[in-house]
Enzyme design. Structure first.
Site, PDB file in Angstrom:
ATOM      1  N   TRP A 154       0.828  -1.217   0.000  1.00 22.33           N
ATOM      2  CA  TRP A 154       0.000   0.000   0.000  1.00 22.33           C
ATOM      3  C   TRP A 154       0.853   1.253   0.000  1.00 22.33           C
ATOM      4  CZ3 TRP A 154      -3.883  -1.748  -2.060  1.00 22.33           C
ATOM      5  CH2 TRP A 154      -4.546  -2.892  -1.626  1.00 22.33           C
ATOM      6  N   ASP A 159      -1.202   6.810   6.387  1.00 23.36           N
ATOM      7  CA  ASP A 159      -2.320   5.939   6.026  1.00 23.36           C
ATOM      8  C   ASP A 159      -2.535   5.020   7.226  1.00 23.36           C
ATOM      9  OD1 ASP A 159      -3.909   3.822   5.190  1.00 23.36           O
ATOM     10  OD2 ASP A 159      -2.680   3.308   3.440  1.00 23.36           O
ATOM     11  N   LYS A 217     -11.688  -1.407   6.618  1.00 23.61           N
ATOM     12  CA  LYS A 217     -10.912  -2.366   7.401  1.00 23.61           C
ATOM     13  C   LYS A 217     -11.454  -2.461   8.833  1.00 23.61           C
ATOM     14  CE  LYS A 217      -8.605  -2.924   3.776  1.00 23.61           C
ATOM     15  NZ  LYS A 217      -7.415  -2.254   3.286  1.00 23.61           N
TER      16      LYS A 217
HETATM   17  C1  LIG Z   1      -6.833  -1.844   2.005  1.00 20.18           C
HETATM   18  C2  LIG Z   1      -5.832  -0.781   2.158  1.00 20.18           C
HETATM   19  C3  LIG Z   1      -5.689   0.243   1.201  1.00 20.18           C
HETATM   20  C4  LIG Z   1      -6.479   0.259  -0.097  1.00 20.18           C
HETATM   21  O1  LIG Z   1      -7.784   0.674   0.105  1.00 20.18           O
HETATM   22  P1  LIG Z   1      -8.856   0.762  -1.115  1.00 20.18           P
HETATM   23  O2  LIG Z   1     -10.043   1.335  -0.428  1.00 20.18           O
HETATM   24  O3  LIG Z   1      -9.038  -0.612  -1.626  1.00 20.18           O
HETATM   25  O4  LIG Z   1      -8.299   1.675  -2.129  1.00 20.18           O
HETATM   26  C5  LIG Z   1      -4.769   1.227   1.459  1.00 20.18           C
HETATM   27  N1  LIG Z   1      -4.026   1.223   2.576  1.00 20.18           N
HETATM   28  C6  LIG Z   1      -4.113   0.259   3.505  1.00 20.18           C
HETATM   29  C7  LIG Z   1      -3.254   0.295   4.726  1.00 20.18           C
HETATM   30  C8  LIG Z   1      -5.028  -0.780   3.334  1.00 20.18           C
HETATM   31  O5  LIG Z   1      -5.115  -1.752   4.251  1.00 20.18           O
END
Ligand SMILES: *Cc1c(COP(=O)(O)O)cnc(C)c1O
Length: 359
Positions: free
Chosen positions: A101, A171, A195
């Site tokens: 990511w 993030d 998540k």
């Molecule tokens: C799942 C995830 C993403 C991607 O998210 P999307 O909504 O599918 O674009 C980005 N960063 C982390 C840490 C993730 O777990």
């Protein structure tokens, strides 16, 4: 009706109380005779849902007044683009690459400017967190970016990277609202909600006000933080139902006792599984011990056929979605806020029995 224990990395388990409440309100939300899905986003009813959600979120995370809380369509990948589009005045940024990511975020930013990986753990399949206490950050870099919890590899930053006075962007998708955060450490803290917080398709960005306003030329209206900040996340039709569910999850966390209580619960759950892994002769965790994630626990038997058998038999026993990410194989148990301790205990018991059978 039988609910399984769902260890999916995302979209993922939500609190059963929240789902039940939403089900009860599905046809008639508080005497309106309609579902929140059917309601005008300009109605007072929806405005109250949005305001309460923002208020509860701010309270939970302790968001200071000089930060905006923005509800943004598009999930994680849209934030990969919004961060550089909104912050890259000098067109220079530094990234810490601790997984797929973070790498994808770097690649997206590279569309707009000169981007460097100032630290990486790619050399060992992202199984550790590199030392980020003294990074070589360029004097004119616009920001330092990192991904706090690495969903696929099961690592987490237990120490916040030293951004040396630069804007720090995080993030926090897969550890969102699982632990208290010191918001003032960050210029932007964002998470995709699927998540740990709600349904897929939305991110919540906490953005310091002085970072809002300037964008790269040509930035689309919907990719400017300013658009969301100036209109209270209601410039266009927002993901209304998603915001409503997130609001219920915030209240659920508050009822449990907030983020400190959540952290305690999460650490207890993770310890159950890691303690089992550490004494197991069949299963092992490939992550450097001090960098272990509390949310996503990865493990392997070292035999791909046996891994496959384990995942199949676990599924038959009501323990779902334990397969590791398609790029790394093995197993992964995501122990998000809504996973009860009972689910982790059931998993550990199942693993012990499997180990006995296979020995
Ligand atoms: C799942 C995830 C993403 C991607 O998210 P999307 O909504 O599918 O674009 C980005 N960063 C982390 C840490 C993730 O777990």
């Amino acid at each position: 009706m039988a609910r399984v224990f769902n260890f999916s990395a995302g979209p993922a388990v939500l609190p059963e109380e929240v789902l039940r409440e939403a089900a009860e309100e599905m046809l008639d939300y508080k005497g309106t005779g309609m579902s929140v899905m059917e309601m005008s986003h300009r109605s007072k009813m929806f405005q109250d849902i949005l305001d309460d959600a923002e208020q509860d979120f701010r309270e939970l995370l302790g968001v200071p007044a000089n930060y905006k809380v923005l509800f943004i369509q598009g999930g994680g990948h849209v934030q990969f683009a919004m961060v550089p589009l909104n912050l890259m005045k000098n067109r220079k940024a530094e990234y810490i690459v601790t997984g797929q990511w973070a790498k994808k975020a770097l690649q997206e930013a590279a569309l707009y400017g000169d981007v460097r990986a100032v630290a990486s753990s790619e050399d060992k399949v992202y199984s550790y967190i590199p030392d980020c206490t003294d990074l070589s950050i360029r004097a004119d870099a616009d920001y330092l970016y990192f991904c706090k919890n690495n969903t696929i590899y099961g690592t987490v930053f237990h120490e916040t990277p030293n951004a040396k006075g630069k804007t720090l962007v995080a993030d926090v998708s897969s550890c969102f609202l699982s632990v208290p955060e010191k918001v003032t450490d960050y210029g932007i803290l964002w998470g995709g909600v699927q998540k740990n917080v709600g349904p897929a398709g939305m991110a919540i960005a906490v953005v310091r006000e002085d970072l809002i306003g300037d964008c790269l030329p040509g930035t689309p209206t919907m990719l400017r933080y300013e658009t969301y900040a100036a209109h209270g996340s209601l410039y266009n039709t927002p993901p209304c139902y998603n915001i409503y569910i997130c609001g219920k999850v915030f209240r659920w966390i508050k009822e449990i006792g907030g983020l400190a209580a959540m952290q305690k619960r999460n650490e207890e759950k993770a310890a159950l599984l890691y303690d089992f892994l550490d004494q197991s002769k069949l299963f092992s965790n490939p992550v450097r011990r001090e960098d272990r994630s509390v949310m996503n626990v990865t493990f392997v038997t070292g035999n791909a056929a046996l891994d496959k058998k384990f995942v199949e038999e676990a599924k038959a026993a009501g323990l779902e979605n334990l397969k590791g990410h398609r790029t790394v194989g093995g197993m992964r148990a995501s122990l998000y806020n809504a996973m009860p301790k009972e689910g982790v205990q059931r998993l550990v018991d199942f693993m012990a029995a499997f180990e006995k059978r296979e020995a």
